[in-house]
Design a protein around this motif. Structure first.
Motif, PDB file in Angstrom:
ATOM      1  N   PHE A  13       0.816  -1.160  -0.127  1.00 14.44           N
ATOM      2  CA  PHE A  13       0.051  -0.100  -0.025  1.00 14.44           C
ATOM      3  C   PHE A  13       0.912   1.238  -0.014  1.00 14.44           C
ATOM      4  O   PHE A  13       2.103   1.273   0.364  1.00 14.44           O
ATOM      5  CB  PHE A  13      -1.074   0.185   1.275  1.00 14.44           C
ATOM      6  CG  PHE A  13      -0.301   0.181   2.575  1.00 14.44           C
ATOM      7  CD1 PHE A  13       0.288   1.031   3.312  1.00 14.44           C
ATOM      8  CD2 PHE A  13      -0.073  -1.354   3.313  1.00 14.44           C
ATOM      9  CE1 PHE A  13       0.537   0.838   4.551  1.00 14.44           C
ATOM     10  CE2 PHE A  13       0.520  -1.514   4.432  1.00 14.44           C
ATOM     11  CZ  PHE A  13       1.105  -0.329   5.008  1.00 14.44           C
ATOM     12  N   LYS A  63      -1.538   5.987   7.702  1.00 18.15           N
ATOM     13  CA  LYS A  63      -2.873   5.731   6.663  1.00 18.15           C
ATOM     14  C   LYS A  63      -2.327   4.770   5.609  1.00 18.15           C
ATOM     15  O   LYS A  63      -1.264   5.378   4.916  1.00 18.15           O
ATOM     16  CB  LYS A  63      -3.391   7.118   6.306  1.00 18.15           C
ATOM     17  CG  LYS A  63      -4.230   7.127   5.136  1.00 18.15           C
ATOM     18  CD  LYS A  63      -4.740   8.425   4.923  1.00 18.15           C
ATOM     19  CE  LYS A  63      -5.851   8.262   3.710  1.00 18.15           C
ATOM     20  NZ  LYS A  63      -5.985   9.935   3.368  1.00 18.15           N
ATOM     21  N   CYS A  76      -3.070   3.145   1.892  1.00 12.10           N
ATOM     22  CA  CYS A  76      -4.263   3.094   0.766  1.00 12.10           C
ATOM     23  C   CYS A  76      -3.985   2.403  -0.392  1.00 12.10           C
ATOM     24  O   CYS A  76      -2.647   2.029  -0.740  1.00 12.10           O
ATOM     25  CB  CYS A  76      -4.399   4.619   0.119  1.00 12.10           C
ATOM     26  SG  CYS A  76      -4.895   5.927   1.191  1.00 12.10           S
ATOM     27  N   VAL A 118      -8.202   3.572  -4.189  1.00 12.69           N
ATOM     28  CA  VAL A 118      -9.080   4.663  -3.342  1.00 12.69           C
ATOM     29  C   VAL A 118      -9.625   4.060  -2.117  1.00 12.69           C
ATOM     30  O   VAL A 118      -9.951   4.886  -1.431  1.00 12.69           O
ATOM     31  CB  VAL A 118     -10.101   5.293  -4.349  1.00 12.69           C
ATOM     32  CG1 VAL A 118      -9.719   5.717  -5.543  1.00 12.69           C
ATOM     33  CG2 VAL A 118     -11.279   4.163  -4.683  1.00 12.69           C
ATOM     34  N   PHE A 119      -9.104   3.037  -1.858  1.00 11.47           N
ATOM     35  CA  PHE A 119      -9.599   2.586  -0.391  1.00 11.47           C
ATOM     36  C   PHE A 119      -8.425   2.550   0.551  1.00 11.47           C
ATOM     37  O   PHE A 119      -7.238   2.247   0.527  1.00 11.47           O
ATOM     38  CB  PHE A 119      -9.818   1.152  -0.655  1.00 11.47           C
ATOM     39  CG  PHE A 119     -10.956   0.750  -1.590  1.00 11.47           C
ATOM     40  CD1 PHE A 119     -12.407   1.024  -1.268  1.00 11.47           C
ATOM     41  CD2 PHE A 119     -10.698   0.128  -2.857  1.00 11.47           C
ATOM     42  CE1 PHE A 119     -13.240   0.743  -2.283  1.00 11.47           C
ATOM     43  CE2 PHE A 119     -11.539   0.244  -3.938  1.00 11.47           C
ATOM     44  CZ  PHE A 119     -13.063   0.313  -3.509  1.00 11.47           C
ATOM     45  N   CYS A 120      -8.681   3.353   1.835  1.00 10.04           N
ATOM     46  CA  CYS A 120      -7.745   3.744   2.606  1.00 10.04           C
ATOM     47  C   CYS A 120      -8.175   3.340   4.216  1.00 10.04           C
ATOM     48  O   CYS A 120      -9.413   3.185   4.486  1.00 10.04           O
ATOM     49  CB  CYS A 120      -7.626   5.145   2.521  1.00 10.04           C
ATOM     50  SG  CYS A 120      -6.931   5.854   1.222  1.00 10.04           S
ATOM     51  N   ARG A 121      -7.291   2.933   4.855  1.00  8.19           N
ATOM     52  CA  ARG A 121      -7.511   2.782   6.446  1.00  8.19           C
ATOM     53  C   ARG A 121      -6.545   3.225   7.312  1.00  8.19           C
ATOM     54  O   ARG A 121      -5.299   3.236   6.698  1.00  8.19           O
ATOM     55  CB  ARG A 121      -7.637   1.136   6.551  1.00  8.19           C
ATOM     56  CG  ARG A 121      -8.105   0.653   7.893  1.00  8.19           C
ATOM     57  CD  ARG A 121      -8.327  -0.711   8.119  1.00  8.19           C
ATOM     58  NE  ARG A 121      -6.961  -1.360   8.670  1.00  8.19           N
ATOM     59  CZ  ARG A 121      -6.395  -2.519   8.385  1.00  8.19           C
ATOM     60  NH1 ARG A 121      -7.389  -3.547   8.004  1.00  8.19           N
ATOM     61  NH2 ARG A 121      -5.614  -2.953   8.748  1.00  8.19           N
ATOM     62  N   THR A 122      -6.816   3.750   8.385  1.00  6.67           N
ATOM     63  CA  THR A 122      -5.927   4.404   9.305  1.00  6.67           C
ATOM     64  C   THR A 122      -5.815   3.749  10.674  1.00  6.67           C
ATOM     65  O   THR A 122      -6.986   3.324  11.303  1.00  6.67           O
ATOM     66  CB  THR A 122      -6.402   5.809   9.501  1.00  6.67           C
ATOM     67  OG1 THR A 122      -6.503   6.530   8.291  1.00  6.67           O
ATOM     68  CG2 THR A 122      -5.330   6.600  10.514  1.00  6.67           C
TER      69      THR A 122
END
Length: 138
Positions: free
Chosen positions: A109, A123, A125, A128-132
């Motif tokens: 990522f 963060k 990504c 367009v998909f992200c996670r923090t």
């Protein structure tokens, strides 16, 4: 006459000068992951910063935890302890930007990291998909 000419030029230079950007807060050192299962150590690697799995806070399986979900089948037997999971982290505004890898998901990522006191916001990504997630300084 000379003073009248210099003063407006000096004033114009001051008003149009770009402010110097402050370096982001250091992320070097050891950080506990959000799920409290491991410690990630961030260190200098060349001109950038890298991060590796430094310690497990949970019991590893016999023979050590392996990278079983790696998309490269040849790497699935590699041990996770000591594995570099962040690389090419360089200053970007008030944080760092680079690349990362999640052994839990077997995904690479784009990584954005920003320190907020004793917390590190990570963060990740993929497209367009992200996670923090939030790491805590040890």
């Amino acid at each position: 006459m000379r003073i009248a000419t210099i003063t407006p030029l000096a004033l114009a230079a001051v008003l149009t000068a770009t402010p110097a950007l402050a370096a982001p807060a250091s992320i070097l050192g050891k950080w506990k992951t959000d799920d409290a299962t491991s410690v990630i150590s961030f260190y200098k690697c060349g001109t950038a910063i890298c991060g590796k799995i430094d310690q497990f806070l949970v019991k590893e399986p016999d023979g050590g935890a392996r990278d079983t979900k790696n998309p490269d089948k040849a790497k699935r037997d590699e041990k996770l302890l000591g594995k570099r999971i962040f690389w090419n982290l360089t200053p970007d505004g008030d944080g760092f930007e680079g690349k990362g890898y999640s052994p839990q998901e077997g995904r690479y990522f784009s990584a954005d990291l920003a320190r907020e006191g004793s917390k590190l916001k990570v963060k990740g990504c993929v497209s367009v998909f992200c996670r923090t997630v939030t790491f805590t300084r040890l």
